[in-house]
Design an enzyme around this catalytic site. Sequence first.
Site, PDB file in Angstrom:
ATOM      1  N   SER A   9       0.685  -1.066  -0.019  1.00  0.00           N
ATOM      2  CA  SER A   9       0.067   0.036   0.060  1.00  0.00           C
ATOM      3  C   SER A   9       0.726   1.277  -0.052  1.00  0.00           C
ATOM      4  O   SER A   9       1.818   1.332   0.356  1.00  0.00           O
ATOM      5  CB  SER A   9      -0.894   0.023   1.337  1.00  0.00           C
ATOM      6  OG  SER A   9      -0.278  -0.203   2.397  1.00  0.00           O
ATOM      7  N   GLU A  11       1.063   5.697   1.026  1.00  0.00           N
ATOM      8  CA  GLU A  11       0.056   6.517   1.722  1.00  0.00           C
ATOM      9  C   GLU A  11       0.609   7.884   1.243  1.00  0.00           C
ATOM     10  O   GLU A  11       1.702   8.323   0.790  1.00  0.00           O
ATOM     11  CB  GLU A  11       0.807   6.298   3.283  1.00  0.00           C
ATOM     12  CG  GLU A  11       0.066   7.489   4.257  1.00  0.00           C
ATOM     13  CD  GLU A  11       0.595   7.274   5.621  1.00  0.00           C
ATOM     14  OE1 GLU A  11       0.606   6.221   6.025  1.00  0.00           O
ATOM     15  OE2 GLU A  11       0.991   8.412   5.960  1.00  0.00           O
ATOM     16  N   THR A  42      -3.853  10.531   5.055  1.00  0.00           N
ATOM     17  CA  THR A  42      -3.658  10.883   6.303  1.00  0.00           C
ATOM     18  C   THR A  42      -4.652  12.069   6.768  1.00  0.00           C
ATOM     19  O   THR A  42      -5.359  12.510   5.888  1.00  0.00           O
ATOM     20  CB  THR A  42      -2.264  11.423   6.925  1.00  0.00           C
ATOM     21  OG1 THR A  42      -2.056  12.672   5.694  1.00  0.00           O
ATOM     22  CG2 THR A  42      -1.012  10.479   6.299  1.00  0.00           C
ATOM     23  N   ASP A 103      -2.041  13.291  17.112  1.00  0.00           N
ATOM     24  CA  ASP A 103      -1.379  13.939  18.247  1.00  0.00           C
ATOM     25  C   ASP A 103      -1.977  15.350  17.993  1.00  0.00           C
ATOM     26  O   ASP A 103      -2.572  15.987  17.157  1.00  0.00           O
ATOM     27  CB  ASP A 103       0.058  14.024  17.598  1.00  0.00           C
ATOM     28  CG  ASP A 103       1.008  12.841  17.939  1.00  0.00           C
ATOM     29  OD1 ASP A 103       0.898  12.331  19.055  1.00  0.00           O
ATOM     30  OD2 ASP A 103       1.720  12.495  17.001  1.00  0.00           O
ATOM     31  N   ALA A 117      -6.457   5.113  20.944  1.00  0.00           N
ATOM     32  CA  ALA A 117      -7.099   4.580  19.699  1.00  0.00           C
ATOM     33  C   ALA A 117      -7.849   3.168  19.996  1.00  0.00           C
ATOM     34  O   ALA A 117      -8.721   2.997  19.210  1.00  0.00           O
ATOM     35  CB  ALA A 117      -5.696   4.069  18.796  1.00  0.00           C
ATOM     36  N   TYR A 139       4.416   0.314  16.789  1.00  0.00           N
ATOM     37  CA  TYR A 139       5.647   1.173  16.922  1.00  0.00           C
ATOM     38  C   TYR A 139       6.766   0.146  17.540  1.00  0.00           C
ATOM     39  O   TYR A 139       7.162   0.082  18.373  1.00  0.00           O
ATOM     40  CB  TYR A 139       5.754   2.229  18.234  1.00  0.00           C
ATOM     41  CG  TYR A 139       4.493   3.271  17.644  1.00  0.00           C
ATOM     42  CD1 TYR A 139       4.810   4.250  17.116  1.00  0.00           C
ATOM     43  CD2 TYR A 139       3.040   2.965  18.009  1.00  0.00           C
ATOM     44  CE1 TYR A 139       3.849   5.166  16.568  1.00  0.00           C
ATOM     45  CE2 TYR A 139       2.081   3.660  17.501  1.00  0.00           C
ATOM     46  CZ  TYR A 139       2.512   4.706  16.805  1.00  0.00           C
ATOM     47  OH  TYR A 139       1.445   5.909  16.451  1.00  0.00           O
ATOM     48  N   GLN A 170       5.168   2.446  12.370  1.00  0.00           N
ATOM     49  CA  GLN A 170       5.940   3.464  12.191  1.00  0.00           C
ATOM     50  C   GLN A 170       7.190   3.036  11.491  1.00  0.00           C
ATOM     51  O   GLN A 170       7.648   2.070  11.399  1.00  0.00           O
ATOM     52  CB  GLN A 170       6.242   4.312  13.630  1.00  0.00           C
ATOM     53  CG  GLN A 170       7.163   5.268  13.513  1.00  0.00           C
ATOM     54  CD  GLN A 170       6.092   6.423  12.682  1.00  0.00           C
ATOM     55  OE1 GLN A 170       6.328   6.542  11.892  1.00  0.00           O
ATOM     56  NE2 GLN A 170       5.328   7.292  13.468  1.00  0.00           N
ATOM     57  N   PHE A 210      11.342  15.188  10.829  1.00  0.00           N
ATOM     58  CA  PHE A 210      10.031  14.124  11.388  1.00  0.00           C
ATOM     59  C   PHE A 210      10.537  12.835  12.340  1.00  0.00           C
ATOM     60  O   PHE A 210       9.833  12.645  13.110  1.00  0.00           O
ATOM     61  CB  PHE A 210       9.867  13.068  10.065  1.00  0.00           C
ATOM     62  CG  PHE A 210       9.095  13.809   8.817  1.00  0.00           C
ATOM     63  CD1 PHE A 210       8.436  14.848   9.187  1.00  0.00           C
ATOM     64  CD2 PHE A 210       8.925  13.037   7.627  1.00  0.00           C
ATOM     65  CE1 PHE A 210       7.678  15.428   7.952  1.00  0.00           C
ATOM     66  CE2 PHE A 210       8.017  13.503   6.803  1.00  0.00           C
ATOM     67  CZ  PHE A 210       7.300  14.723   7.003  1.00  0.00           C
ATOM     68  N   HIS A 260       4.218  -0.951   3.448  1.00  0.00           N
ATOM     69  CA  HIS A 260       3.349   0.195   3.408  1.00  0.00           C
ATOM     70  C   HIS A 260       4.323   1.516   3.266  1.00  0.00           C
ATOM     71  O   HIS A 260       5.075   1.787   4.061  1.00  0.00           O
ATOM     72  CB  HIS A 260       2.515   0.545   4.749  1.00  0.00           C
ATOM     73  CG  HIS A 260       1.660   1.480   4.673  1.00  0.00           C
ATOM     74  ND1 HIS A 260       0.295   1.866   4.200  1.00  0.00           N
ATOM     75  CD2 HIS A 260       1.769   2.940   5.158  1.00  0.00           C
ATOM     76  CE1 HIS A 260      -0.080   3.110   4.440  1.00  0.00           C
ATOM     77  NE2 HIS A 260       0.625   3.841   4.953  1.00  0.00           N
TER      78      HIS A 260
HETATM   79  P1  FAD Z   1      -2.587   4.939  20.684  1.00  0.00           P
HETATM   80  O1  FAD Z   1      -2.535   3.500  20.144  1.00  0.00           O
HETATM   81  O2  FAD Z   1      -3.542   5.261  21.335  1.00  0.00           O
HETATM   82  O3  FAD Z   1      -1.103   5.057  21.744  1.00  0.00           O
HETATM   83  C1  FAD Z   1      -0.746   6.442  22.174  1.00  0.00           C
HETATM   84  C2  FAD Z   1      -0.190   6.450  23.514  1.00  0.00           C
HETATM   85  O4  FAD Z   1      -1.031   5.888  24.428  1.00  0.00           O
HETATM   86  C3  FAD Z   1       1.135   5.178  23.318  1.00  0.00           C
HETATM   87  O5  FAD Z   1       2.107   5.521  24.118  1.00  0.00           O
HETATM   88  C4  FAD Z   1       0.555   3.982  24.038  1.00  0.00           C
HETATM   89  O6  FAD Z   1       1.251   3.088  24.673  1.00  0.00           O
HETATM   90  C5  FAD Z   1      -0.331   4.748  25.069  1.00  0.00           C
HETATM   91  N1  FAD Z   1      -1.795   4.105  25.217  1.00  0.00           N
HETATM   92  C6  FAD Z   1      -2.657   3.586  24.327  1.00  0.00           C
HETATM   93  N2  FAD Z   1      -3.699   2.945  24.732  1.00  0.00           N
HETATM   94  C7  FAD Z   1      -3.667   3.142  26.056  1.00  0.00           C
HETATM   95  C8  FAD Z   1      -4.462   2.990  27.140  1.00  0.00           C
HETATM   96  N3  FAD Z   1      -5.768   2.315  26.983  1.00  0.00           N
HETATM   97  N4  FAD Z   1      -4.185   3.395  28.555  1.00  0.00           N
HETATM   98  C9  FAD Z   1      -2.964   4.066  28.574  1.00  0.00           C
HETATM   99  N5  FAD Z   1      -1.770   4.264  27.577  1.00  0.00           N
HETATM  100  C10 FAD Z   1      -2.420   4.003  26.464  1.00  0.00           C
HETATM  101  N6  FAD Z   1      -1.192  11.052  13.018  1.00  0.00           N
HETATM  102  C11 FAD Z   1      -2.098  11.953  12.469  1.00  0.00           C
HETATM  103  O7  FAD Z   1      -2.412  12.856  13.160  1.00  0.00           O
HETATM  104  N7  FAD Z   1      -2.651  11.643  11.139  1.00  0.00           N
HETATM  105  C12 FAD Z   1      -2.455  10.621  10.497  1.00  0.00           C
HETATM  106  O8  FAD Z   1      -2.952  10.605   9.510  1.00  0.00           O
HETATM  107  C13 FAD Z   1      -1.426   9.861  11.000  1.00  0.00           C
HETATM  108  N8  FAD Z   1      -1.118   8.481  10.425  1.00  0.00           N
HETATM  109  C14 FAD Z   1      -0.613   7.705  10.881  1.00  0.00           C
HETATM  110  C15 FAD Z   1      -0.077   6.408  10.442  1.00  0.00           C
HETATM  111  C16 FAD Z   1       0.811   5.365  10.667  1.00  0.00           C
HETATM  112  C17 FAD Z   1       0.911   3.993  10.067  1.00  0.00           C
HETATM  113  C18 FAD Z   1       1.392   5.460  11.980  1.00  0.00           C
HETATM  114  C19 FAD Z   1       2.383   4.556  12.543  1.00  0.00           C
HETATM  115  C20 FAD Z   1       1.110   6.633  12.776  1.00  0.00           C
HETATM  116  C21 FAD Z   1       0.432   7.715  12.503  1.00  0.00           C
HETATM  117  N9  FAD Z   1      -0.039   9.009  12.871  1.00  0.00           N
HETATM  118  C22 FAD Z   1      -0.859   9.972  12.476  1.00  0.00           C
HETATM  119  C23 FAD Z   1       0.724   9.330  14.090  1.00  0.00           C
HETATM  120  C24 FAD Z   1      -0.082   8.882  15.248  1.00  0.00           C
HETATM  121  O9  FAD Z   1      -1.201   9.791  15.356  1.00  0.00           O
HETATM  122  C25 FAD Z   1       0.610   9.355  16.650  1.00  0.00           C
HETATM  123  O10 FAD Z   1       1.885   8.431  16.762  1.00  0.00           O
HETATM  124  C26 FAD Z   1      -0.034   9.324  17.807  1.00  0.00           C
HETATM  125  O11 FAD Z   1       0.842   9.679  19.040  1.00  0.00           O
HETATM  126  C27 FAD Z   1      -0.383   7.968  18.447  1.00  0.00           C
HETATM  127  O12 FAD Z   1      -1.574   7.174  17.978  1.00  0.00           O
HETATM  128  P2  FAD Z   1      -1.877   5.674  17.789  1.00  0.00           P
HETATM  129  O13 FAD Z   1      -3.215   5.553  17.102  1.00  0.00           O
HETATM  130  O14 FAD Z   1      -0.880   4.989  17.753  1.00  0.00           O
HETATM  131  O15 FAD Z   1      -2.232   5.931  19.491  1.00  0.00           O
END
Ligand code: FAD
Length: 281
Positions: A9, A11, A42, A103, A117, A139, A170, A210, A260
């Site tokens: 894929s 992005e 994104t 973020d 998430a 990650y 990532q 980045f 990806h």
């Molecule tokens: P989560 O899975 O929620 O994790 C975030 C942090 O919280 C981690 O440190 C985790 O250990 C901790 N955590 C998770 N769940 C819990 C819980 N239940 N209790 C306590 N701690 C917890 N960002 C954008 O803004 N737009 C995008 O389009 C985008 N696309 C991305 C695509 C990919 C493939 C990747 C790898 C990253 C992308 N990002 C994007 C970046 C991402 O939004 C950031 O890395 C963000 O900080 C974490 O998102 P996440 O969904 O991994 O969060």
Amino acid sequence: MTNADRTYSFEFFPPKTDKGVDNLKATRAKLAKLKPEYFSCTFGAGGSTRDRTFETVVDIQEETSIDAAPHLSCIDSTRDNIAGMLQGYHDKGIQRLVALRGDIPSGTVVVGEFRYANELVSYIRETTGDHFHIEVAAYPEIHPQANSARDDLINFKRKIDAGANSAITQYFYNADAYFRFVDGCRDQGVDIPIIPGIMPITNYVQLARFSEMCGAEIPRWLRKRLADFGDDMDSLKAFGIDVVTEMCRQLLDGGAPGLHFYTLNQASASIKIWDNLSLSD
Ligand code: FAD
């Protein structure tokens, strides 16, 4: 695993200008020839690109033969906002999403109803059943805000338990980090496909910036080598393609279930890596 069983894929980010829109159309036309599984787009922090992401995704879905997958981040959203977006994508025939926390720019007040998430994944499953194939982020080098590698893995598993189908990592430049991460997941009983996210190297200054923000490590030897190229962008790109091709080869030989590519809306580096790996053969 054969190539036919793997998922490839590309992005994109949603363009801001008419010129950017034209550039993305040209890029996706070149990449569509490689017949990837999907193109993803994104979503800007705090919903800042909400409409542009939607328009870009719908345009890909309607104008190309490749499926489009929007990224959807939840950190500054309400359930109603998310429900509206899911309905909009559902109505346009979208079947795959990349579900993220996202973020928040520093200094912004968070008003969302979702903290992580895994809560978004649960909500998507509760409200839309099995309609969407849900990708989540992984990650291998540990999320920068995680308390520990172990906690990060447990938190990753929450997203799978909530109903995610597969994950995209990532980017990284150390295949061992990926393999160790996948082993750790298997030990926890997580058996979904974990697709390595690949960032081609085309611009050292931009990549360093980045990487600082997202916690991806550029190994010291690689940083030093890249810095040596200075303004000689052609040599830097050739070297970068070589390094990233070799890492992709290691990943695929070691059983990675696909790749990806983070294209930054440019086709050429991804195509060169693809051709070096003979992925169309
Ligand atoms: P989560 O899975 O929620 O994790 C975030 C942090 O919280 C981690 O440190 C985790 O250990 C901790 N955590 C998770 N769940 C819990 C819980 N239940 N209790 C306590 N701690 C917890 N960002 C954008 O803004 N737009 C995008 O389009 C985008 N696309 C991305 C695509 C990919 C493939 C990747 C790898 C990253 C992308 N990002 C994007 C970046 C991402 O939004 C950031 O890395 C963000 O900080 C974490 O998102 P996440 O969904 O991994 O969060």
